[in-house]
Write an enzyme that holds these catalytic residues in place. Structure first.
Site, PDB file in Angstrom:
ATOM      1  N   ASP A  17       0.861  -1.178   0.000  1.00  0.00           N
ATOM      2  CA  ASP A  17       0.000   0.000   0.000  1.00  0.00           C
ATOM      3  C   ASP A  17       0.904   1.238   0.000  1.00  0.00           C
ATOM      4  O   ASP A  17       2.107   1.147   0.288  1.00  0.00           O
ATOM      5  CB  ASP A  17      -0.894  -0.048   1.236  1.00  0.00           C
ATOM      6  N   ASP A  19      -0.235   5.194   0.951  1.00  0.00           N
ATOM      7  CA  ASP A  19      -0.497   6.139   2.040  1.00  0.00           C
ATOM      8  C   ASP A  19      -0.579   5.424   3.387  1.00  0.00           C
ATOM      9  O   ASP A  19      -1.352   4.471   3.553  1.00  0.00           O
ATOM     10  CB  ASP A  19      -1.814   6.880   1.787  1.00  0.00           C
ATOM     11  N   ASP A 194      -2.129  -0.365   5.918  1.00  0.00           N
ATOM     12  CA  ASP A 194      -2.357   0.310   7.198  1.00  0.00           C
ATOM     13  C   ASP A 194      -3.815   0.545   7.547  1.00  0.00           C
ATOM     14  O   ASP A 194      -4.130   0.906   8.680  1.00  0.00           O
ATOM     15  CB  ASP A 194      -1.660   1.680   7.185  1.00  0.00           C
TER      16      ASP A 194
END
Length: 248
Positions: A17, A19, A194
């Site tokens: 991922d 961000d 996240d």
């Protein structure tokens, strides 16, 4: 839950991922700062893994290319898998019915309330309220109404963001598609993310016998965790250096 694995296995298929995972979150998506060594790290990892590295992100390609690299050099799933770019450079896109209505509802909120930011993408949209957290309830109720009755749309509630994407695609389905293609096929998937949008990817990777890393706090199905993007980048760099140092 365990801490990070000691090393990244050589036969990994690495999915990352962006961000909150590779880069720290910012108040606005366009304010994210790119670590100066990130692109070189990704290129080195891709070379070591014989090409089996892909970014799996909610971002649009048009947003990330100016920040990372143009022309785009890596396989990737953008917009939560709504746009997928294979290792061979083939792109697939899935635009859902009803997206224009959801975008219009979000735009109406942005025009009436300060602190909101709308990201328009090819197959999805994101309404950010990090700068106006008191508007969370209003944003959520508005977007729930906007997608009601649209089976092709799914509403995701992430970290100070509401995202509308195609129901039939996810980060999990994107990873699963990559794992059926060269150079990912036959490798052990490893995925780091996240946010709640990464949980679908975690489910697929662990079902395929791979390893998942949750970056930051929050409940998760991932078996591994690290505190922040800097810790993940350090682990990736250490894995690369350790492997190179132990080669004959």
């Amino acid at each position: 839950m365990r801490t990070l694995p000691k090393l990244l296995p050589d036969r990994s298929a690495l999915f990352l991922d962006f961000d909150g995972t590779l880069a720290d979150l910012a108040q606005r998506p366009d304010a994210v700062q790119i670590p100066p060594t990130l692109v070189a790290l990704l290129n080195s990892l891709q070379e070591r893994l014989d090409g089996a590295l892909a970014l799996i992100t909610g971002r649009a390609r048009e947003d990330l290319e100016p920040m990372l690299a143009s022309p785009w050099p890596w396989p990737a799933a953008f917009e939560h898998g709504g746009v997928r770019l294979s290792y061979q450079g083939h792109a697939t896109t899935a635009r859902p019915e009803g997206l224009s209505r959801a975008i219009a509802a979000a735009q109406h909120l942005v025009e009436r309330h300060g602190g909101l930011l709308l990201e328009r993408k090819q197959t999805s949209m994101a309404l950010h309220y990090r700068l106006a957290p008191s508007l969370e309830t209003l944003c959520l109720s508005t977007m729930k109404r906007a997608v009601a009755g649209s089976p092709d749309l799914q509403l995701l509630h992430g970290k100070a963001v509401l995202e509308v994407k195609p129901t039939r695609v996810s980060k999990g389905s994107a990873i699963e598609a990559f794992m059926k293609e060269a150079p990912f096929a036959g490798r052990v998937p490893v995925f780091a993310g996240d946010d709640v949008t990464d949980e679908a990817g975690f489910a697929v990777v662990q079902r395929l016998g791979g390893e998942c890393i949750k970056v930051g706090e929050g409940s998760t199905r991932a078996r591994h965790r690290c505190p922040n993007p800097e810790a993940l980048r350090t682990w990736l760099a250490d894995s690369l250096l350790t492997t190179h140092n132990t080669e004959p």
